[in-house]
Design a protein around this motif. Structure first.
Motif, PDB file in Angstrom:
ATOM      1  N   ASN A  27      -4.070  10.503 -14.935  1.00  0.00           N
ATOM      2  CA  ASN A  27      -2.990  10.501 -13.945  1.00  0.00           C
ATOM      3  C   ASN A  27      -1.855   9.582 -14.412  1.00  0.00           C
ATOM      4  O   ASN A  27      -2.047   8.717 -15.274  1.00  0.00           O
ATOM      5  N   ILE A  28      -0.680   9.790 -13.844  1.00  0.00           N
ATOM      6  CA  ILE A  28       0.504   9.038 -14.280  1.00  0.00           C
ATOM      7  C   ILE A  28       0.956   8.043 -13.207  1.00  0.00           C
ATOM      8  O   ILE A  28       2.147   7.736 -13.084  1.00  0.00           O
ATOM      9  N   LEU A  29       0.007   7.517 -12.460  1.00  0.00           N
ATOM     10  CA  LEU A  29       0.325   6.474 -11.489  1.00  0.00           C
ATOM     11  C   LEU A  29       0.802   5.218 -12.217  1.00  0.00           C
ATOM     12  O   LEU A  29       0.389   4.953 -13.349  1.00  0.00           O
ATOM     13  N   PRO A  30       1.664   4.427 -11.593  1.00  0.00           N
ATOM     14  CA  PRO A  30       2.064   3.154 -12.211  1.00  0.00           C
ATOM     15  C   PRO A  30       0.887   2.180 -12.196  1.00  0.00           C
ATOM     16  O   PRO A  30      -0.176   2.479 -11.633  1.00  0.00           O
ATOM     17  N   LYS A  31       1.075   1.027 -12.794  1.00  0.00           N
ATOM     18  CA  LYS A  31       0.008   0.026 -12.801  1.00  0.00           C
ATOM     19  C   LYS A  31      -0.335  -0.366 -11.363  1.00  0.00           C
ATOM     20  O   LYS A  31       0.523  -0.831 -10.617  1.00  0.00           O
ATOM     21  N   CYS A  32      -1.586  -0.157 -10.995  1.00  0.00           N
ATOM     22  CA  CYS A  32      -1.999  -0.444  -9.625  1.00  0.00           C
ATOM     23  C   CYS A  32      -3.521  -0.423  -9.528  1.00  0.00           C
ATOM     24  O   CYS A  32      -4.222  -0.019 -10.464  1.00  0.00           O
ATOM     25  N   ILE A  33      -4.006  -0.880  -8.401  1.00  0.00           N
ATOM     26  CA  ILE A  33      -5.413  -0.704  -8.030  1.00  0.00           C
ATOM     27  C   ILE A  33      -5.433   0.364  -6.947  1.00  0.00           C
ATOM     28  O   ILE A  33      -4.723   0.248  -5.949  1.00  0.00           O
ATOM     29  N   TYR A  34      -6.187   1.411  -7.153  1.00  0.00           N
ATOM     30  CA  TYR A  34      -6.165   2.490  -6.172  1.00  0.00           C
ATOM     31  C   TYR A  34      -7.562   2.844  -5.683  1.00  0.00           C
ATOM     32  O   TYR A  34      -8.560   2.642  -6.372  1.00  0.00           O
ATOM     33  N   LEU A  49       0.844  -1.195   0.000  1.00  0.00           N
ATOM     34  CA  LEU A  49       0.000   0.000   0.000  1.00  0.00           C
ATOM     35  C   LEU A  49       0.879   1.245   0.000  1.00  0.00           C
ATOM     36  O   LEU A  49       1.841   1.336   0.764  1.00  0.00           O
ATOM     37  N   TYR A  50       0.548   2.195  -0.865  1.00  0.00           N
ATOM     38  CA  TYR A  50       1.303   3.440  -0.948  1.00  0.00           C
ATOM     39  C   TYR A  50       0.332   4.614  -1.002  1.00  0.00           C
ATOM     40  O   TYR A  50      -0.511   4.675  -1.902  1.00  0.00           O
ATOM     41  N   PRO A  51       0.427   5.532  -0.061  1.00  0.00           N
ATOM     42  CA  PRO A  51      -0.424   6.732  -0.140  1.00  0.00           C
ATOM     43  C   PRO A  51       0.150   7.716  -1.158  1.00  0.00           C
ATOM     44  O   PRO A  51       1.375   7.864  -1.269  1.00  0.00           O
ATOM     45  N   THR A  52      -0.694   8.341  -1.918  1.00  0.00           N
ATOM     46  CA  THR A  52      -0.243   9.368  -2.862  1.00  0.00           C
ATOM     47  C   THR A  52      -1.146  10.587  -2.718  1.00  0.00           C
ATOM     48  O   THR A  52      -2.376  10.473  -2.815  1.00  0.00           O
ATOM     49  N   PRO A  53      -0.577  11.746  -2.436  1.00  0.00           N
ATOM     50  CA  PRO A  53      -1.407  12.927  -2.170  1.00  0.00           C
ATOM     51  C   PRO A  53      -1.964  13.567  -3.442  1.00  0.00           C
ATOM     52  O   PRO A  53      -1.283  13.644  -4.464  1.00  0.00           O
ATOM     53  N   VAL A  54      -3.192  13.978  -3.376  1.00  0.00           N
ATOM     54  CA  VAL A  54      -3.828  14.801  -4.411  1.00  0.00           C
ATOM     55  C   VAL A  54      -4.637  15.854  -3.663  1.00  0.00           C
ATOM     56  O   VAL A  54      -5.448  15.514  -2.803  1.00  0.00           O
ATOM     57  N   SER A  96       1.121  14.762  -6.896  1.00  0.00           N
ATOM     58  CA  SER A  96       2.468  14.884  -6.339  1.00  0.00           C
ATOM     59  C   SER A  96       3.522  15.210  -7.390  1.00  0.00           C
ATOM     60  O   SER A  96       4.656  15.551  -7.045  1.00  0.00           O
ATOM     61  N   SER A  97       3.176  15.096  -8.672  1.00  0.00           N
ATOM     62  CA  SER A  97       4.098  15.464  -9.750  1.00  0.00           C
ATOM     63  C   SER A  97       3.849  16.877 -10.248  1.00  0.00           C
ATOM     64  O   SER A  97       4.388  17.276 -11.285  1.00  0.00           O
ATOM     65  N   ALA A  98       3.011  17.615  -9.515  1.00  0.00           N
ATOM     66  CA  ALA A  98       2.651  18.996  -9.863  1.00  0.00           C
ATOM     67  C   ALA A  98       1.849  19.070 -11.160  1.00  0.00           C
ATOM     68  O   ALA A  98       1.801  20.119 -11.800  1.00  0.00           O
ATOM     69  N   ARG A  99       1.241  17.960 -11.551  1.00  0.00           N
ATOM     70  CA  ARG A  99       0.317  17.988 -12.686  1.00  0.00           C
ATOM     71  C   ARG A  99      -1.012  18.544 -12.201  1.00  0.00           C
ATOM     72  O   ARG A  99      -1.502  18.159 -11.139  1.00  0.00           O
TER      73      ARG A  99
END
Length: 224
Positions: free
Chosen positions: A42-49, A6-11, A27-30
């Motif tokens: 979004n440019i997240l890697p392959k994942c279920i979020y 599990l990885y949290p990613t801020p938006v 988090s990439s300032a997009r």
């Protein structure tokens, strides 16, 4: 995809002076004008979020549970995966054509069919590279990211555009030279100098592009 990690990613949502509805920033300032824009681009890697239904943490009116949804990231889509495969294939072909070019510059004998195949390959991969890099810059501009040379990823795109343009010119020149050779014609001194200049420029710019790509990968690795 590893489901046990599990990885949290801020938006977060921000309001601009000229924007009443606000924008979403990752988090990439997009920057995304709408929440659906983030979900699709979004440019997240392959994942279920897991994400809040409308981009904001809200509760339903019954039991007070937070409204969330689960989905796969855009990187999991078939179109994205096909493009990633095409990128890898184009990179491999580019390396092969560069090797042929270096061999030719070093006066290593290269068979005519190999040169002809190299010409066709470098032309097609150059067109593909122009399209991909051009779209990457368009996508960055669309999401209000820098497209200037000061930004490493944008700089890589510009190098790819210049390198692809030179590669396309090189491919067309090789095709013309091959056709002339079959007709028994000899390339003049001016033509030889022009071809050498284009070939050297193509190898140099593409080499810088490879170095730039490696630098970006190393930098991302350090941030993990």
């Amino acid at each position: 995809m590893k489901l046990d990690q599990l990885y949290p990613t801020p938006v977060f949502k921000a309001k601009l002076e000229d924007d009443t509805e606000g924008i979403f920033v990752d988090s990439s300032a997009r920057k995304y004008s709408k929440w659906n824009d983030y979900l699709e681009d979004n440019i997240l890697p392959k994942c279920i979020y897991c994400y809040p239904t409308n981009g904001l943490y809200e509760t339903d009116g019954d039991d007070g549970a937070v409204c969330v949804k689960f989905d796969t990231s855009p990187a999991c889509k078939v179109a994205k995966r096909v493009l990633n495969f095409a990128d890898t294939a184009a990179t491999c072909v580019a390396f092969a054509t560069v090797a042929v070019g270096v061999a030719a510059m070093c006066t290593v004998p290269v068979a005519g069919p190999i040169i002809a195949a190299s010409s066709a390959a470098v032309t097609s991969t150059s067109v593909y590279g122009l399209g991909r890099s051009g779209y990457a810059l368009f996508d960055r501009a669309k999401h209000r990211q820098s497209i200037g040379l000061a930004d490493a990823e944008a700089r890589g795109c510009w190098l790819s555009i210049v390198g692809s343009s030179l590669g396309f010119a090189q491919g067309r020149m090789i095709a013309s030279m091959t056709k002339a050779a079959r007709a028994g014609e000899v390339l003049g001194r001016t033509g030889q100098i022009a071809f050498l200049a284009v070939q050297t420029g193509s190898l140099t710019v593409n080499g810088l592009g490879v170095a730039q790509g490696l630098a970006i990968l190393i930098e991302k690795k350090k941030k993990k």
